[in-house]
Scaffold this motif. Structure first.
Motif, PDB file in Angstrom:
ATOM      1  N   VAL A  39       0.836  -1.203   0.000  1.00  7.39           N
ATOM      2  CA  VAL A  39       0.000   0.000   0.000  1.00  7.39           C
ATOM      3  C   VAL A  39       0.872   1.255   0.000  1.00  7.39           C
ATOM      4  O   VAL A  39       0.609   2.217  -0.724  1.00  7.39           O
ATOM      5  CB  VAL A  39      -0.947  -0.002   1.217  1.00  7.39           C
ATOM      6  N   TRP A  42       2.267   2.141  -3.332  1.00  8.40           N
ATOM      7  CA  TRP A  42       1.219   2.392  -4.331  1.00  8.40           C
ATOM      8  C   TRP A  42       0.992   1.210  -5.283  1.00  8.40           C
ATOM      9  O   TRP A  42       0.276   1.330  -6.268  1.00  8.40           O
ATOM     10  CB  TRP A  42       1.523   3.653  -5.159  1.00  8.40           C
ATOM     11  N   PHE A  44      -0.675  -1.555  -4.582  1.00  2.00           N
ATOM     12  CA  PHE A  44      -2.072  -1.970  -4.427  1.00  2.00           C
ATOM     13  C   PHE A  44      -3.006  -1.063  -5.220  1.00  2.00           C
ATOM     14  O   PHE A  44      -3.878  -1.519  -5.961  1.00  2.00           O
ATOM     15  CB  PHE A  44      -2.432  -1.957  -2.940  1.00  2.00           C
ATOM     16  N   TRP A  45      -2.819   0.256  -5.093  1.00  3.88           N
ATOM     17  CA  TRP A  45      -3.695   1.199  -5.788  1.00  3.88           C
ATOM     18  C   TRP A  45      -3.459   1.171  -7.298  1.00  3.88           C
ATOM     19  O   TRP A  45      -4.394   1.347  -8.075  1.00  3.88           O
ATOM     20  CB  TRP A  45      -3.478   2.606  -5.229  1.00  3.88           C
ATOM     21  N   SER A  48      -5.355  -1.832  -8.560  1.00  8.38           N
ATOM     22  CA  SER A  48      -6.801  -1.559  -8.532  1.00  8.38           C
ATOM     23  C   SER A  48      -7.202  -0.712  -9.731  1.00  8.38           C
ATOM     24  O   SER A  48      -8.212  -0.991 -10.399  1.00  8.38           O
ATOM     25  CB  SER A  48      -7.176  -0.835  -7.223  1.00  8.38           C
ATOM     26  N   ALA A  49      -6.415   0.342 -10.020  1.00 13.52           N
ATOM     27  CA  ALA A  49      -6.697   1.197 -11.172  1.00 13.52           C
ATOM     28  C   ALA A  49      -6.572   0.415 -12.472  1.00 13.52           C
ATOM     29  O   ALA A  49      -7.361   0.597 -13.406  1.00 13.52           O
ATOM     30  CB  ALA A  49      -5.744   2.392 -11.171  1.00 13.52           C
ATOM     31  N   SER A 136      -7.282  -5.693  -4.807  1.00 15.39           N
ATOM     32  CA  SER A 136      -7.219  -4.838  -5.991  1.00 15.39           C
ATOM     33  C   SER A 136      -8.188  -5.329  -7.062  1.00 15.39           C
ATOM     34  O   SER A 136      -8.831  -4.529  -7.748  1.00 15.39           O
ATOM     35  CB  SER A 136      -5.787  -4.784  -6.546  1.00 15.39           C
ATOM     36  N   ILE A 139     -11.757  -4.249  -5.775  1.00 17.71           N
ATOM     37  CA  ILE A 139     -12.023  -2.825  -5.990  1.00 17.71           C
ATOM     38  C   ILE A 139     -12.196  -2.529  -7.475  1.00 17.71           C
ATOM     39  O   ILE A 139     -13.138  -1.845  -7.889  1.00 17.71           O
ATOM     40  CB  ILE A 139     -10.891  -1.973  -5.390  1.00 17.71           C
TER      41      ILE A 139
END
Length: 319
Positions: A39, A42, A44-45, A48-49, A136, A139
């Motif tokens: 996390v 970045w 994980f994000w 997800s994106a 991820s 989401i």
């Protein structure tokens, strides 16, 4: 307390000490730290994106290409073909340095000096990396669901969620393979070579096996199974399929098993999807190893077996 009797095993021990035990709290602590590191970086994000963009883009493209007949099940069938390639790549990349990186940097000795056994570290790393991939996916899929709802003619929420769950299981299978191999290699170079070998084996070599066996059957080296079917003109024709043992080899591939489980979702939607096998070729019914429930067992096999081997070997390797 000495390293031989503590929760972590001696880094110089090659297997004379008894196998380490598993402490659930210790496993959770390792997994939590692994996830928090992802996390903070970045990772994980970013994943997800990526999954949101992928699903939304596929929904938009398929809706544009087939605006009237795109259903939830047909969307799942098409997306699973993309997921068959993308999920293994991401899982292998995530698991590549899970333990091999720690061994190469020497930080594994510090980790094992804490109240963590080798099994705790292995399971914690697997759960931490799986959490990164799974959440991820969750989401990305849930946000992209808005686009999918507008893209399909009839949306089935249960089928969509079931597909998400099966994709997570598929990712876990490759994550188990990746982390297990990472625990058995001394350097990230060796681990990277192992990950590349796994991808080539399952996505290139294994996908070529059925084609190669088909060619051998056509040339008479393999005896096929003859059956009668109906062609597009409505005429009865005699044709030949691969024998059962060849089809069984083809289905052991986790990617093929993942795609075959798509039929599991048909009962969750008013839409139906048929099996990818010609039912006329199996007048007595599909063999058990071609049925969707057995494909799920194959995925579970690729989760449990590599992990079991790694849990046994990692306790005995020289760190």
């Amino acid at each position: 307390m000495s390293a031989e009797t503590g929760a972590g095993t001696d880094a110089t021990d090659t297997g004379s000490s008894p196998a380490s035990s598993i402490d659930t709290e210790s496993v959770r602590a390792v997994a939590k730290k692994d996830f928090q590191d992802a996390v903070r970086s970045w990772l994980f994000w970013g994943l997800s994106a990526f999954f949101f963009t992928l699903m939304a883009a596929l929904a938009g493209f398929l809706s544009w290409a087939n605006p009237d007949n795109l259903t939830t099940i047909s969307f799942i069938a098409l997306v699973s073909q993309v997921g068959k390639l993308i999920i293994p790549l991401i899982a292998l990349l995530l698991g590549w340095k899970a333990i091999a990186g720690e061994r190469e940097a020497g930080s594994i000795k510090i980790l094992l000096s804490l109240p963590h056994s080798r099994k705790d570290v292995l399971l914690g790393k697997l759960l931490g990396r799986t959490a990164v991939l799974s959440l991820s996916l969750l989401i990305g899929f849930l946000i992209a669901m808005v686009a999918v709802v507008f893209a399909v003619s009839e949306f089935s929420f249960p089928a969509y969620i079931a597909f998400l769950a099966m994709t997570i299981v598929y990712g876990l299978a490759y994550m188990s393979i990746a982390v297990s191999l990472s625990s058995l290699t001394r350097s990230t170079t060796m681990a990277g070579a192992a990950m590349f070998g796994v991808f080539v084996l399952f996505y290139i070599v294994w996908n070529s096996i059925r084609t190669a066996l088909g060619l051998l059957m056509q040339r008479g080296y393999i005896e096929g199974v003859s059956y009668t079917t109906t062609n597009f003109a409505g005429q009865q024709i005699e044709t030949t399929r691969l024998p059962d043992w060849a089809l069984f080899i083809d289905m052991i591939d986790p990617g093929n098993a993942y795609q075959n489980t798509v039929t599991l979702f048909s009962s969750l939607s008013s839409d139906r999807i048929g099996t990818s096998f010609n039912e006329a070729a199996f007048p007595d019914g599909l063999p058990f190893f071609l049925q969707d429930w057995f494909s799920l067992l194959i995925l579970l096999f690729w989760i449990v077996v590599p992990l079991a081997v790694a849990l046994y070997r990692f306790d005995r390797v020289d760190i």
